[in-house]
Design a protein around this motif. Structure first.
Motif, PDB file in Angstrom:
ATOM      1  N   LEU A 187     -40.044  -6.894 -19.589  1.00  0.00           N
ATOM      2  CA  LEU A 187     -40.894  -6.079 -18.583  1.00  0.00           C
ATOM      3  C   LEU A 187     -42.277  -6.966 -18.559  1.00  0.00           C
ATOM      4  CD1 LEU A 187     -39.950  -2.612 -18.690  1.00  0.00           C
ATOM      5  CD2 LEU A 187     -39.186  -3.937 -17.140  1.00  0.00           C
ATOM      6  N   PRO A 188     -43.198  -6.885 -17.639  1.00  0.00           N
ATOM      7  CA  PRO A 188     -44.415  -7.416 -17.639  1.00  0.00           C
ATOM      8  C   PRO A 188     -45.304  -7.305 -18.936  1.00  0.00           C
ATOM      9  CG  PRO A 188     -44.293  -6.701 -15.463  1.00  0.00           C
ATOM     10  CD  PRO A 188     -43.095  -6.250 -16.174  1.00  0.00           C
ATOM     11  N   GLY A 189     -45.553  -8.048 -19.681  1.00  0.00           N
ATOM     12  CA  GLY A 189     -46.538  -7.955 -20.844  1.00  0.00           C
ATOM     13  C   GLY A 189     -45.708  -7.586 -22.177  1.00  0.00           C
ATOM     14  N   HIS A 190     -44.603  -7.863 -22.126  1.00  0.00           N
ATOM     15  CA  HIS A 190     -43.387  -7.381 -23.149  1.00  0.00           C
ATOM     16  C   HIS A 190     -42.530  -8.753 -23.300  1.00  0.00           C
ATOM     17  CE1 HIS A 190     -44.607  -3.303 -21.898  1.00  0.00           C
ATOM     18  NE2 HIS A 190     -44.148  -3.012 -22.940  1.00  0.00           N
ATOM     19  N   VAL A 212     -48.145  -7.593 -25.301  1.00  0.00           N
ATOM     20  CA  VAL A 212     -49.525  -7.502 -24.988  1.00  0.00           C
ATOM     21  C   VAL A 212     -50.003  -6.467 -23.859  1.00  0.00           C
ATOM     22  CG1 VAL A 212     -50.042 -10.070 -25.687  1.00  0.00           C
ATOM     23  CG2 VAL A 212     -49.110  -9.438 -23.358  1.00  0.00           C
ATOM     24  N   GLY A 213     -48.748  -6.023 -23.248  1.00  0.00           N
ATOM     25  CA  GLY A 213     -48.886  -5.175 -22.062  1.00  0.00           C
ATOM     26  C   GLY A 213     -48.948  -3.512 -22.317  1.00  0.00           C
ATOM     27  N   ILE A 214     -48.814  -3.265 -23.537  1.00  0.00           N
ATOM     28  CA  ILE A 214     -48.577  -1.851 -24.033  1.00  0.00           C
ATOM     29  C   ILE A 214     -49.819  -1.008 -23.299  1.00  0.00           C
ATOM     30  CG2 ILE A 214     -46.769  -2.093 -25.859  1.00  0.00           C
ATOM     31  CD1 ILE A 214     -48.984  -1.865 -27.680  1.00  0.00           C
ATOM     32  N   ASN A 215     -50.950  -1.347 -23.664  1.00  0.00           N
ATOM     33  CA  ASN A 215     -52.215  -0.456 -23.099  1.00  0.00           C
ATOM     34  C   ASN A 215     -52.221  -0.542 -21.721  1.00  0.00           C
ATOM     35  OD1 ASN A 215     -53.341   0.592 -25.573  1.00  0.00           O
ATOM     36  ND2 ASN A 215     -53.848  -1.426 -25.949  1.00  0.00           N
ATOM     37  N   ASN A 216     -52.103  -1.726 -20.986  1.00  0.00           N
ATOM     38  CA  ASN A 216     -52.108  -1.958 -19.558  1.00  0.00           C
ATOM     39  C   ASN A 216     -50.958  -1.163 -18.985  1.00  0.00           C
ATOM     40  OD1 ASN A 216     -50.897  -3.615 -17.215  1.00  0.00           O
ATOM     41  ND2 ASN A 216     -52.732  -4.335 -17.231  1.00  0.00           N
ATOM     42  N   ALA A 217     -49.701  -0.935 -19.606  1.00  0.00           N
ATOM     43  CA  ALA A 217     -48.745  -0.012 -18.953  1.00  0.00           C
ATOM     44  C   ALA A 217     -49.145   1.387 -18.946  1.00  0.00           C
ATOM     45  CB  ALA A 217     -47.370  -0.376 -19.505  1.00  0.00           C
ATOM     46  N   LEU A 218     -49.640   1.804 -20.216  1.00  0.00           N
ATOM     47  CA  LEU A 218     -50.191   3.302 -20.339  1.00  0.00           C
ATOM     48  C   LEU A 218     -51.174   3.710 -19.314  1.00  0.00           C
ATOM     49  CD1 LEU A 218     -50.224   3.890 -24.251  1.00  0.00           C
ATOM     50  CD2 LEU A 218     -48.451   4.195 -22.390  1.00  0.00           C
ATOM     51  N   GLU A 219     -52.096   2.577 -19.025  1.00  0.00           N
ATOM     52  CA  GLU A 219     -53.306   3.119 -18.142  1.00  0.00           C
ATOM     53  C   GLU A 219     -52.565   3.136 -16.710  1.00  0.00           C
ATOM     54  OE1 GLU A 219     -56.243   4.076 -18.333  1.00  0.00           O
ATOM     55  OE2 GLU A 219     -56.001   3.893 -20.504  1.00  0.00           O
ATOM     56  N   SER A 220     -51.835   2.232 -16.438  1.00  0.00           N
ATOM     57  CA  SER A 220     -51.296   2.075 -15.046  1.00  0.00           C
ATOM     58  C   SER A 220     -50.157   3.102 -14.721  1.00  0.00           C
ATOM     59  CB  SER A 220     -50.328   0.748 -14.845  1.00  0.00           C
ATOM     60  OG  SER A 220     -51.391  -0.189 -14.801  1.00  0.00           O
ATOM     61  N   LEU A 221     -49.734   3.755 -15.643  1.00  0.00           N
ATOM     62  CA  LEU A 221     -48.574   4.899 -15.501  1.00  0.00           C
ATOM     63  C   LEU A 221     -49.058   6.275 -15.623  1.00  0.00           C
ATOM     64  CD1 LEU A 221     -45.549   3.169 -17.748  1.00  0.00           C
ATOM     65  CD2 LEU A 221     -45.754   3.659 -15.196  1.00  0.00           C
ATOM     66  N   LYS A 222     -50.403   6.478 -15.732  1.00  0.00           N
ATOM     67  CA  LYS A 222     -51.006   7.766 -15.986  1.00  0.00           C
ATOM     68  C   LYS A 222     -50.592   8.691 -14.777  1.00  0.00           C
ATOM     69  CE  LYS A 222     -55.334   7.223 -18.651  1.00  0.00           C
ATOM     70  NZ  LYS A 222     -56.660   7.208 -18.730  1.00  0.00           N
ATOM     71  N   ASN A 223     -50.529   8.044 -13.722  1.00  0.00           N
ATOM     72  CA  ASN A 223     -50.529   9.002 -12.261  1.00  0.00           C
ATOM     73  C   ASN A 223     -49.214   8.707 -11.452  1.00  0.00           C
ATOM     74  OD1 ASN A 223     -52.747  10.376 -12.660  1.00  0.00           O
ATOM     75  ND2 ASN A 223     -53.899   8.634 -11.902  1.00  0.00           N
ATOM     76  N   ASN A 224     -48.222   7.839 -12.361  1.00  0.00           N
ATOM     77  CA  ASN A 224     -47.006   7.373 -11.543  1.00  0.00           C
ATOM     78  C   ASN A 224     -46.031   8.423 -11.577  1.00  0.00           C
ATOM     79  OD1 ASN A 224     -44.180   5.897 -11.536  1.00  0.00           O
ATOM     80  ND2 ASN A 224     -45.558   4.812 -10.323  1.00  0.00           N
ATOM     81  N   ASN A 225     -45.143   8.951 -10.523  1.00  0.00           N
ATOM     82  CA  ASN A 225     -44.341   9.889 -10.306  1.00  0.00           C
ATOM     83  C   ASN A 225     -43.431   9.407  -9.385  1.00  0.00           C
ATOM     84  OD1 ASN A 225     -42.856  12.159 -10.116  1.00  0.00           O
ATOM     85  ND2 ASN A 225     -44.728  13.520  -9.666  1.00  0.00           N
ATOM     86  N   SER A 226     -42.177   9.503  -9.854  1.00  0.00           N
ATOM     87  CA  SER A 226     -40.958   8.997  -8.648  1.00  0.00           C
ATOM     88  C   SER A 226     -40.417  10.025  -8.158  1.00  0.00           C
ATOM     89  CB  SER A 226     -39.865   8.183  -9.574  1.00  0.00           C
ATOM     90  OG  SER A 226     -39.212   9.192 -10.424  1.00  0.00           O
ATOM     91  N   GLN A 227     -40.918  11.231  -8.361  1.00  0.00           N
ATOM     92  CA  GLN A 227     -40.346  12.449  -7.796  1.00  0.00           C
ATOM     93  C   GLN A 227     -40.024  12.302  -6.129  1.00  0.00           C
ATOM     94  OE1 GLN A 227     -38.997  15.289  -9.138  1.00  0.00           O
ATOM     95  NE2 GLN A 227     -38.244  16.039  -7.184  1.00  0.00           N
TER      96      GLN A 227
END
Length: 247
Positions: free
Chosen positions: A36-39, A162-177
């Motif tokens: 995955l990106p940054g991984h 290198v992408g772990i923090n980037n991923a966390l910030e981007s996923l704060k409001n992501n919801n696949s419901q």
């Protein structure tokens, strides 16, 4: 008859997390194992958006695949199955949820503060703390210790993702419901009763909202059932595939 299987790893790891369980799956499998990106070996992108990542993967696929998604990888698998149904024959989600980070409206995600703490520890000493994390996942299956020990050099060879923090910030409001009803392919949901990060309620939630799905709970597994119980995991998945005459 061969079949292509797309393996999507979780946050803060890379594709090598699946190395052992691959040996337990049918020999006809043609594995596709992106980072995955940054991984791992994949470069960091500006944002870590599951829908965009699913689109990128879809454009690279040359034929329909069976998708196996672990944790965060499962979230991306949901978008892939929902928006590109012609490319997904079946979907296996393990220790995954419809919202990676918990909110007031969804309690089954991981706590943002806890993930931030993990990120800080990984940046301080990735090898030490990813080792401790994986050892916790196999506490109820000590026979798997040599397998985890064998995986660790490959998991840690690229250093801290290198992408772990980037991923966390981007996923704060992501919801696949909103897209779960679009997933129509046969889906197998495998969860560990002892998972402290993604509770089995997350699996029950997905089982309720993904129409053609079945739920399997492994009583002694935690957050990585394919590591702690690889034989049970592989058998359940293989039987699932056989039921639909995929192999």
């Amino acid at each position: 008859m061969s079949a292509s299987v797309l393996l999507l790893h979780g946050w803060a790891t890379n594709h090598h997390i699946f190395d052992y369980v691959r040996t337990k799956l049918p020999s006809q499998c043609n594995f596709i194992t992106p980072d995955l990106p940054g991984h791992g070996q994949t470069a960091l992108t500006d944002t870590f958006d599951p829908e965009t990542i699913a689109q990128t993967l879809a454009y690279k696929l040359k034929e329909p695949v069976h998708v196996i998604g672990w944790s965060l990888g499962g979230l991306i698998g949901q978008y892939l199955a929902a928006y590109f149904p012609h490319l997904v024959k079946s979907l296996c989600l393990t220790a995954s949820n419809s919202q990676f980070i918990a909110s007031e409206h969804y309690e089954f995600g991981a706590k943002f503060a806890s993930l931030q703490k993990f990120a800080q520890l990984f940046e301080k000493d990735y090898t030490r703390h990813i080792t401790q994390f994986l050892q916790l996942q196999i506490l109820a299956a000590p026979a798997q210790k040599p397998i985890v020990a064998e995986l660790l050099p490959k998991l840690t060879q690229y250093g801290v993702p290198v992408g772990i923090n980037n991923a966390l910030e981007s996923l704060k409001n992501n919801n696949s419901q909103p897209i779960l009803a679009k997933i129509t392919c046969p889906s197998l949901l495998i969860y560990g009763q002892k998972d402290g990060l993604v509770p089995v309620q997350a699996g029950l939630h997905l089982n309720t909202h993904i129409t053609n799905s079945r739920l399997l709970i492994l009583p002694r597994a935690a957050h990585a059932p394919f590591l702690s119980h690889p034989n049970e995991f592989a058998l359940a998945l293989t039987d699932f595939w056989h039921n639909y005459d995929y192999f």
